[in-house]
Design a protein around this motif. Structure first.
Motif, PDB file in Angstrom:
ATOM      1  N   UNK A 197      32.186  47.888  24.827  1.00  0.00           N
ATOM      2  CA  UNK A 197      31.894  48.656  26.040  1.00  0.00           C
ATOM      3  C   UNK A 197      31.190  47.776  27.070  1.00  0.00           C
ATOM      4  N   UNK A 198      30.404  46.811  26.595  1.00  0.00           N
ATOM      5  CA  UNK A 198      29.679  45.909  27.485  1.00  0.00           C
ATOM      6  C   UNK A 198      30.585  44.832  28.091  1.00  0.00           C
ATOM      7  N   UNK A 199      31.744  44.597  27.482  1.00  0.00           N
ATOM      8  CA  UNK A 199      32.683  43.604  28.004  1.00  0.00           C
ATOM      9  C   UNK A 199      33.446  44.243  29.169  1.00  0.00           C
ATOM     10  N   UNK A 200      33.568  43.539  30.291  1.00  0.00           N
ATOM     11  CA  UNK A 200      34.343  44.099  31.412  1.00  0.00           C
ATOM     12  C   UNK A 200      35.769  44.461  30.975  1.00  0.00           C
ATOM     13  N   UNK A 201      36.291  45.521  31.543  1.00  0.00           N
ATOM     14  CA  UNK A 201      37.581  46.094  31.127  1.00  0.00           C
ATOM     15  C   UNK A 201      38.710  45.075  31.085  1.00  0.00           C
ATOM     16  N   UNK A 202      38.770  44.170  32.045  1.00  0.00           N
ATOM     17  CA  UNK A 202      39.879  43.213  32.091  1.00  0.00           C
ATOM     18  C   UNK A 202      39.796  42.170  30.982  1.00  0.00           C
ATOM     19  N   UNK A 203      38.655  42.057  30.302  1.00  0.00           N
ATOM     20  CA  UNK A 203      38.495  41.052  29.242  1.00  0.00           C
ATOM     21  C   UNK A 203      38.561  41.627  27.833  1.00  0.00           C
ATOM     22  N   UNK A 204      38.680  42.938  27.693  1.00  0.00           N
ATOM     23  CA  UNK A 204      38.683  43.568  26.363  1.00  0.00           C
ATOM     24  C   UNK A 204      39.876  43.093  25.531  1.00  0.00           C
TER      25      UNK A 204
END
Length: 126
Positions: free
Chosen positions: A19-26
């Motif tokens: 959840x802490x990782x930005x959406x584009x990097x998941x």
């Protein structure tokens, strides 16, 4: 701790971290973790003297979350002899008689703690 509650804790921690990782990097982060898990299953541990390969091997296993009960049976500088659970006492006896020390492949803290407590109680009672 029960395996189901342990699994729930790990799943919750993993989802909080994602959840802490930005959406584009998941997706790339999950791909790297999966690739490291596959590599850890395929790559043979390096010999004990290999420094750089050893560091890379430890990093791959760390990213793949090979910790605790998920740790590889065959580790750096060690080998594993797989025997049926029923034959374990016989295999241990044979290896002991041959002078080959038998060490557990995984550290199980409650068992280790129990051994320490037993040792202290036998020492204090004598």
């Amino acid at each position: 701790m029960k395996p189901s509650s342990s699994l729930a804790s790990i799943t919750a921690a993993f989802s909080i971290l994602l959840y802490e990782v930005p959406q584009q990097y998941v997706a790339p982060v999950c791909t790297v973790i999966a690739a490291c898990a596959i590599a850890a299953a395929i790559i043979q541990p390096p010999p004990p003297g290999a420094r750089i390969e050893g560091i890379i091997y430890v990093l791959i296993n760390g990213i793949a979350a090979n910790v605790g009960w998920a740790v590889n049976a065959v580790r750096r500088g060690k080998t594993a002899v797989m025997v049926d659970r029923v034959q374990k006492p016989t295999a241990t006896t044979i290896l002991d008689k041959s002078g080959i020390p038998v060490t557990p492949t995984r550290l199980h803290l409650p068992t280790k703690l129990k051994q320490v407590i037993e040792k202290k109680t036998t020492t204090s009672s004598s």
